[in-house]
Design a protein around this motif. Structure first.
Motif, short mmCIF file in Angstrom:
data_model
loop_
_atom_site.label_atom_id
_atom_site.label_comp_id
_atom_site.label_asym_id
_atom_site.label_seq_id
_atom_site.Cartn_x
_atom_site.Cartn_y
_atom_site.Cartn_z
N VAL A 128 98.89 38.58 101.61
CA VAL A 128 98.38 37.69 100.32
C VAL A 128 99.37 37.89 98.98
CG1 VAL A 128 96.61 37.45 98.40
CG2 VAL A 128 95.71 38.33 100.60
N PHE A 129 100.07 36.89 98.66
CA PHE A 129 101.07 36.73 97.58
C PHE A 129 100.63 35.79 96.80
CE2 PHE A 129 102.85 38.01 101.78
CZ PHE A 129 104.01 38.92 101.60
N GLU A 130 101.37 36.40 95.37
CA GLU A 130 101.33 35.26 94.30
C GLU A 130 102.65 35.00 94.14
OE1 GLU A 130 99.15 33.63 91.37
OE2 GLU A 130 98.35 35.44 92.53
N ASP A 189 91.44 43.52 105.29
CA ASP A 189 91.95 44.18 104.39
C ASP A 189 93.17 44.00 103.62
OD1 ASP A 189 90.38 46.03 106.02
OD2 ASP A 189 91.99 46.59 107.41
N ALA A 190 93.86 42.61 104.03
CA ALA A 190 94.93 42.54 102.94
C ALA A 190 94.19 41.88 101.94
CB ALA A 190 95.84 41.48 103.59
N VAL A 191 92.94 41.17 101.84
CA VAL A 191 92.33 40.43 100.71
C VAL A 191 91.80 41.53 99.83
CG1 VAL A 191 90.68 38.91 100.22
CG2 VAL A 191 92.21 38.04 101.92
N VAL A 192 91.31 42.36 100.57
CA VAL A 192 90.77 43.46 99.62
C VAL A 192 91.61 44.23 98.98
CG1 VAL A 192 89.59 45.82 99.91
CG2 VAL A 192 88.61 43.92 101.31
N GLU A 193 93.10 44.48 99.65
CA GLU A 193 93.81 45.18 98.71
C GLU A 193 94.41 44.39 97.44
OE1 GLU A 193 98.42 46.96 99.64
OE2 GLU A 193 97.11 46.12 101.14
N ALA A 194 94.37 43.11 97.65
CA ALA A 194 94.65 42.33 96.68
C ALA A 194 93.93 42.13 95.71
CB ALA A 194 95.33 40.70 97.25
N GLY A 195 92.80 42.03 95.91
CA GLY A 195 91.71 41.92 94.98
C GLY A 195 91.26 40.72 94.61
N GLY A 196 89.89 40.27 94.15
CA GLY A 196 89.59 38.88 93.68
C GLY A 196 88.98 38.15 94.82
N GLY A 197 88.89 38.77 96.32
CA GLY A 197 88.11 38.11 97.37
C GLY A 197 88.79 37.09 98.04
N PHE A 198 88.35 36.50 98.96
CA PHE A 198 88.77 35.24 99.76
C PHE A 198 88.69 33.93 98.76
CE2 PHE A 198 87.95 37.87 103.40
CZ PHE A 198 88.86 37.50 104.21
N LEU A 256 100.59 41.02 97.08
CA LEU A 256 99.44 41.84 96.81
C LEU A 256 98.80 42.70 97.60
CD1 LEU A 256 97.91 38.55 94.62
CD2 LEU A 256 99.96 40.43 93.78
N GLY A 257 98.70 42.09 99.02
CA GLY A 257 98.35 43.08 100.12
C GLY A 257 98.89 42.25 101.32
N LEU A 258 99.45 43.35 102.45
CA LEU A 258 100.32 43.12 103.37
C LEU A 258 99.80 44.12 104.44
CD1 LEU A 258 102.27 41.22 104.64
CD2 LEU A 258 104.30 42.73 103.69
N LEU A 259 99.60 43.40 105.58
CA LEU A 259 99.58 44.26 106.92
C LEU A 259 100.39 43.57 107.86
CD1 LEU A 259 96.63 44.81 105.50
CD2 LEU A 259 96.06 46.22 107.38
N SER A 260 101.03 44.50 108.69
CA SER A 260 102.05 43.81 109.69
C SER A 260 102.38 44.73 110.83
CB SER A 260 103.23 43.14 109.29
OG SER A 260 104.06 42.62 110.31
N GLU A 261 102.01 44.47 112.22
CA GLU A 261 102.02 45.19 113.30
C GLU A 261 102.93 44.48 114.43
OE1 GLU A 261 98.45 46.52 114.64
OE2 GLU A 261 97.73 47.05 112.79
N SER A 262 103.72 45.21 115.04
CA SER A 262 104.27 44.82 116.22
C SER A 262 103.33 44.58 117.19
CB SER A 262 105.34 45.80 116.88
OG SER A 262 106.45 45.93 115.76
N MET A 263 103.19 43.41 117.80
CA MET A 263 102.27 43.05 118.81
C MET A 263 102.70 41.70 119.52
SD MET A 263 98.23 42.55 117.51
CE MET A 263 98.31 43.78 116.58
#
Length: 239
Positions: A17-19, A49-58, A28-35
């Protein structure tokens, strides 16, 4: 603009999630995995989890961006299905982002005279696209390694033209870049497994939903082949 980016096309599974405000992009919230597989099990939880970290919800999201390829057939389907389903549930626009465009944008902001994005497509091929001074000069294509080497060699001379001023004449970016580097020994190499999430956020905010639909970009037929007979159907004896 608050955007959610989804990338499952290449060697990473990313949800962030970015502003985006003009040229400023804040994570604001970022998850990234090699996959390379397993996106369907991980993506929804990573986005949550990225949205929760950013706050404000979907509901705080304004737009969703998703990579549409070229890339892994399975990964693309997972990312596109999730992004489109979430967009429909939230009533938010979903924009499709080219993996090649996003790779080229990952080595900005100062564009080289020539940037070539290259994705290892296996089977002796790469997916590629060429940019000259920041502008795409052709549509994305699937190239044999020989064809890619010829294209790279043709533009490698620009490196000498900019060397005296300290510029970068040729930039090769993406997982396919190491396969072609012998054709351009002076090039700058960025062997990225996937696009920079910040670049994806910029492209998501800048893209117009009408001209960037979330449809898969396939540059060759899938490796899988349809079955030759229906389930339960008897085998036809070979002559």
């Amino acid at each position: 603009m608050r955007v959610l980016i989804i990338d499952t096309a290449l060697g990473l599974c990313t949800a962030g999630v970015f502003e985006v405000e003009g040229d400023r992009v804040s994570a604001l919230g970022l998850l990234s995995e090699s996959m390379v597989r397993g996106h369907s099990e991980r993506l929804a939880g990573m986005a949550r989890d990225a949205v929760v970290e950013a706050g404000g919800g979907f509901q705080a999201l304004d737009r969703i961006g998703v990579t549409v390829g070229p890339g892994s057939f399975t990964g693309l389907r997972v990312g596109l299905a999730f992004a489109q389903g979430l967009g429909a549930a939230l009533g938010r626009p979903v924009v499709g982002l080219s993996s090649l465009d996003a790779l080229a944008a990952s080595v900005a902001p100062a564009p080289a005279p020539v940037t070539i994005a290259l994705i290892d497509a296996r089977r002796g091929q790469v997916y590629g696209r060429v940019w000259r001074n920041g502008q795409a000069s052709q549509a994305p294509e699937a190239w044999t390694l020989e064809r890619a080497q010829a294209i790279v060699a043709d533009v490698d001379g620009l490196a000498n033209d900019t060397a005296s001023s300290g510029g970068k004449g040729l930039v090769l970016v993406g997982s396919g870049a190491p396969l072609i580097v012998q054709a351009a020994p002076r090039a700058m190499i960025h062997a990225l497994d996937g696009p920079d999430p910040v670049a994806l956020a910029r492209l998501t905010a800048a893209a117009h939903p009408a001209s960037h639909p979330p449809r898969p970009l396939y540059l060759r037929a899938p490796d899988a082949t349809p079955p030759t007979r229906l389930p339960g159907q008897a085998r036809v004896p070979r002559p």
